[in-house]
Design a protein around this motif. Structure first.
Motif, PDB file in Angstrom:
ATOM      1  N   UNK A  17       5.340  -1.091  53.090  1.00 22.97           N
ATOM      2  CA  UNK A  17       5.423  -0.050  54.113  1.00 22.97           C
ATOM      3  C   UNK A  17       6.809   0.599  54.119  1.00 22.97           C
ATOM      4  N   UNK A  18       7.828  -0.225  53.924  1.00 17.22           N
ATOM      5  CA  UNK A  18       9.187   0.316  53.875  1.00 17.22           C
ATOM      6  C   UNK A  18       9.352   1.255  52.679  1.00 17.22           C
ATOM      7  N   UNK A  19       8.839   0.817  51.542  1.00 21.37           N
ATOM      8  CA  UNK A  19       8.928   1.609  50.317  1.00 21.37           C
ATOM      9  C   UNK A  19       8.310   2.996  50.511  1.00 21.37           C
ATOM     10  N   UNK A  20       7.226   3.050  51.263  1.00 19.74           N
ATOM     11  CA  UNK A  20       6.483   4.309  51.428  1.00 19.74           C
ATOM     12  C   UNK A  20       6.732   4.964  52.785  1.00 19.74           C
ATOM     13  N   UNK A  21       7.702   4.468  53.512  1.00 15.60           N
ATOM     14  CA  UNK A  21       8.032   4.991  54.838  1.00 15.60           C
ATOM     15  C   UNK A  21       6.819   5.018  55.764  1.00 15.60           C
ATOM     16  N   UNK A  22       6.153   3.883  55.819  1.00 16.39           N
ATOM     17  CA  UNK A  22       4.971   3.761  56.674  1.00 16.39           C
ATOM     18  C   UNK A  22       5.197   2.775  57.819  1.00 16.39           C
ATOM     19  N   UNK A  23       6.395   2.251  57.918  1.00 14.87           N
ATOM     20  CA  UNK A  23       6.656   1.172  58.876  1.00 14.87           C
ATOM     21  C   UNK A  23       6.252   1.555  60.303  1.00 14.87           C
ATOM     22  N   UNK A  24       6.551   2.774  60.686  1.00 11.65           N
ATOM     23  CA  UNK A  24       6.252   3.224  62.056  1.00 11.65           C
ATOM     24  C   UNK A  24       4.756   3.380  62.307  1.00 11.65           C
ATOM     25  N   UNK A  25       3.994   3.430  61.218  1.00 12.17           N
ATOM     26  CA  UNK A  25       2.572   3.779  61.354  1.00 12.17           C
ATOM     27  C   UNK A  25       1.645   2.582  61.183  1.00 12.17           C
ATOM     28  N   UNK A  26       2.217   1.380  61.019  1.00  7.09           N
ATOM     29  CA  UNK A  26       1.409   0.223  60.618  1.00  7.09           C
ATOM     30  C   UNK A  26       0.270  -0.112  61.573  1.00  7.09           C
ATOM     31  N   UNK A  27       0.424   0.206  62.867  1.00 10.63           N
ATOM     32  CA  UNK A  27      -0.637  -0.187  63.802  1.00 10.63           C
ATOM     33  C   UNK A  27      -1.638   0.934  64.061  1.00 10.63           C
ATOM     34  N   UNK A  28      -1.460   2.087  63.388  1.00 14.30           N
ATOM     35  CA  UNK A  28      -2.413   3.188  63.592  1.00 14.30           C
ATOM     36  C   UNK A  28      -3.669   3.013  62.748  1.00 14.30           C
ATOM     37  N   UNK A  29      -4.709   3.738  63.164  1.00 14.38           N
ATOM     38  CA  UNK A  29      -5.936   3.802  62.366  1.00 14.38           C
ATOM     39  C   UNK A  29      -5.855   5.048  61.467  1.00 14.38           C
ATOM     40  N   UNK A  30      -6.576   5.048  60.349  1.00 19.08           N
ATOM     41  CA  UNK A  30      -6.495   6.194  59.428  1.00 19.08           C
ATOM     42  C   UNK A  30      -6.710   7.554  60.101  1.00 19.08           C
ATOM     43  N   UNK A  31      -7.642   7.635  61.075  1.00 22.10           N
ATOM     44  CA  UNK A  31      -7.908   8.942  61.669  1.00 22.10           C
ATOM     45  C   UNK A  31      -6.733   9.475  62.480  1.00 22.10           C
ATOM     46  N   UNK A  32      -5.767   8.610  62.758  1.00 22.41           N
ATOM     47  CA  UNK A  32      -4.576   9.051  63.501  1.00 22.41           C
ATOM     48  C   UNK A  32      -3.441   9.456  62.555  1.00 22.41           C
ATOM     49  N   UNK A  33      -3.781   9.630  61.266  1.00 19.62           N
ATOM     50  CA  UNK A  33      -2.751   9.964  60.274  1.00 19.62           C
ATOM     51  C   UNK A  33      -3.023  11.331  59.653  1.00 19.62           C
ATOM     52  N   UNK A  34      -1.967  11.990  59.192  1.00 20.88           N
ATOM     53  CA  UNK A  34      -2.135  13.237  58.436  1.00 20.88           C
ATOM     54  C   UNK A  34      -2.655  12.890  57.033  1.00 20.88           C
ATOM     55  N   UNK A  35      -3.091  13.926  56.312  1.00 23.19           N
ATOM     56  CA  UNK A  35      -3.606  13.711  54.949  1.00 23.19           C
ATOM     57  C   UNK A  35      -2.580  13.035  54.051  1.00 23.19           C
ATOM     58  N   UNK A  36      -1.347  13.494  54.147  1.00 20.56           N
ATOM     59  CA  UNK A  36      -0.290  12.928  53.301  1.00 20.56           C
ATOM     60  C   UNK A  36      -0.011  11.480  53.647  1.00 20.56           C
ATOM     61  N   UNK A  37      -0.062  11.174  54.948  1.00 23.89           N
ATOM     62  CA  UNK A  37       0.162   9.785  55.377  1.00 23.89           C
ATOM     63  C   UNK A  37      -0.981   8.894  54.891  1.00 23.89           C
ATOM     64  N   UNK A  38      -2.212   9.417  54.988  1.00 23.45           N
ATOM     65  CA  UNK A  38      -3.362   8.636  54.495  1.00 23.45           C
ATOM     66  C   UNK A  38      -3.214   8.357  52.996  1.00 23.45           C
ATOM     67  N   UNK A  39      -2.737   9.378  52.267  1.00 27.95           N
ATOM     68  CA  UNK A  39      -2.579   9.194  50.831  1.00 27.95           C
ATOM     69  C   UNK A  39      -1.506   8.136  50.547  1.00 27.95           C
ATOM     70  N   UNK A  40      -0.477   8.106  51.383  1.00 30.65           N
ATOM     71  CA  UNK A  40       0.568   7.096  51.204  1.00 30.65           C
ATOM     72  C   UNK A  40       0.020   5.693  51.480  1.00 30.65           C
ATOM     73  N   UNK A  41      -0.876   5.586  52.459  1.00 32.22           N
ATOM     74  CA  UNK A  41      -1.488   4.284  52.733  1.00 32.22           C
ATOM     75  C   UNK A  41      -2.334   3.842  51.523  1.00 32.22           C
ATOM     76  N   UNK A  42      -3.066   4.808  50.951  1.00 39.13           N
ATOM     77  CA  UNK A  42      -3.867   4.482  49.766  1.00 39.13           C
ATOM     78  C   UNK A  42      -2.957   4.003  48.629  1.00 39.13           C
ATOM     79  N   UNK A  43      -1.803   4.654  48.481  1.00 39.20           N
ATOM     80  CA  UNK A  43      -0.836   4.208  47.476  1.00 39.20           C
ATOM     81  C   UNK A  43      -0.331   2.807  47.806  1.00 39.20           C
ATOM     82  N   UNK A  44      -0.075   2.592  49.105  1.00 36.18           N
ATOM     83  CA  UNK A  44       0.430   1.304  49.549  1.00 36.18           C
ATOM     84  C   UNK A  44      -0.541   0.177  49.205  1.00 36.18           C
TER      85      UNK A  44
END
Ligand SMILES: Nc1ncnc2c1ncn2[C@@H]1O[C@H](COP(=O)(O)OP(=O)(O)OP(=O)(O)O)[C@@H](O)[C@H]1O
Ligand SMILES: [Mg+2]
Length: 373
Positions: A118-145
């Motif tokens: 999560x740190x590598x992809x700057x997702x730390x702040x978003x760890x407790x969210x559900x996918x629908x609460x994310x932008x497209x780019x954030x969702x893609x970063x989660x998929x990468x993660x």
């Protein structure tokens, strides 16, 4: 030892052959793009590497292991798809942890691994969210993660940015290049977007009709296309391709088309007189002076430059890339020239091979954003 090796790999679906005798050796740590038009066999190639399709013949290896008979889970690879395919009911943290859970990594170890990814992809702040609460780019970063968390040997990415808008795609391109630089892992990236391939790759494998057309670094693919297909596919606006014939008189070769006679750039010994095609990129066309007379048909102003299309002869068109200072008008008569040091000669036919020697003079390739490694 190549990180990934395709050796005479064929894939047929019934009577239809999607991949014809593919030979491709990808180096350890390399970022390689598979680039080509829709249906050329990119996804099929990637799916065979992932173990989701099996080759009809030939051999695929990852490192020193032939993987033909290995299940996807035994290949030490991770794949990111075009559709992010996140689990909607799971949080970001659970989504990233899922591959670890499936592989039986104890819960006590999972947390730290998810945190690091999560740190590598700057997702730390978003760890407790559900996918629908994310932008497209954030969702893609989660998929990468989810792909990164296992630290696989090879990453496979199939058009991972195609669902994003243009601005976000540009941003994610830079992110992916940066990620590749930091991880140093082998990445195989499927795209039909030449800008993505040009800007991100160490080498590009250009495919068409299930066949590899050229495998080379971006600048080489741009400056010294192996054949007419690659020449026409790479570059925007596209290379001018003019059908005609080459003739030899004395020691010199000339290219002839109706209303156009030019000395050829130095040709390979394999060149023979007969039908051929002249290729010249828009930046190799001179407008304002030269031996060819044309009539301006279309002017596209992009701000920093103008793209001018002129008709020459009865039915030939020449596209040039010119400075924005001079404003050309449709209908205006214009003298044009072709910078022969930048021209190519191809054998006749849609896939005619290049007949001139490559790279006499450097041609400005498109801006490359790839960070230094
Ligand atoms: N399971 C299948 N059965 C039959 N034909 C298939 C199958 N999978 C792929 N093909 C065919 O193989 C060819 C290559 O398909 P592939 O998905 O590899 O193309 P692609 O280069 O990834 O294209 P795109 O850019 O559209 O994703 C296509 O003509 C496709 O219709
Ligand atoms: Mg595809």
């Amino acid at each position: 030892m190549a990180a990934v090796n395709f050796d005479k790999v064929v894939k047929s679906f019934g009577a239809f052959t999607a991949v014809h005798g593919l030979d491709l050796a990808i180096d350890e740590g390399e970022f390689v793009s598979l680039l080509g038009p829709s249906g050329c066999g990119k996804t099929t190639t990637l799916r065979m590497l992932a173990g989701l399709e099996f080759p009809t013949s030939g051999e695929i290896s990852i490192g020193d292991r032939v993987v033909n008979d290995l299940a996807p889970g035994e290949r030490d690879i991770a794949m990111v798809f075009q559709s992010y395919a996140l689990y909607p009911h799971m949080t970001v943290a659970q989504n990233i942890a899922y591959p670890l859970k499936k592989r039986g990594v104890p819960k006590s170890e999972r947390g730290a691994m998810v945190q690091k990814t999560a740190e590598l992809l700057q997702l730390t702040e978003l760890l407790s969210r559900k996918p629908r609460q994310l932008s497209g780019g954030q969702q893609q970063r989660v998929a990468l993660g989810r792909a990164l968390v296992r630290d696989p040997k090879v990453f496979l990415l199939d058009e991972p940015l195609s669902n994003l808008d243009a601005k976000l795609r540009g941003y994610m391109r830079v992110e992916l290049v940066e990620l590749h630089r930091r991880l140093g892992r082998t990445m195989v990236y499927v795209t039909h977007d030449q800008l993505e391939a040009m800007t991100m790759s160490d080498r590009i494998a250009v495919m068409e009709g299930g066949r590899l057309q050229q495998f080379a670094p971006p600048t080489e693919v741009y400056r010294a296309p192996a054949n007419r297909f690659v020449a026409g596919f790479i570059g925007t606006p596209a290379m001018n391709l003019i059908d005609g014939e080459i003739r030899q008189s004395g020691g010199t070769w000339q290219f002839h088309a109706p209303g156009l006679t030019l000395d050829c750039p130095p040709l390979l010994d394999s060149a023979r007189p007969g039908p051929a095609c002249l290729g010249i990129r828009p930046e190799g066309v001179v407008f304002g002076s030269g031996p060819i007379e044309g009539v301006v048909q279309v002017v596209e102003q992009t701000g920093h430059e103008n793209i001018v299309v002129a008709r020459i002869g009865a039915d030939m068109r020449l596209t040039g890339r010119v400075g924005a200072e001079r404003v050309w008008q449709a209908g205006e008569t214009v003298r044009c020239g072709i910078d022969i040091d930048r021209a190519h000669i191809f054998a006749a036919g849609a896939a005619g091979e290049r007949l001139n020697r490559p790279g006499l003079r450097p041609v400005e390739a498109p801006a490359v954003i790839k960070a230094a490694r």
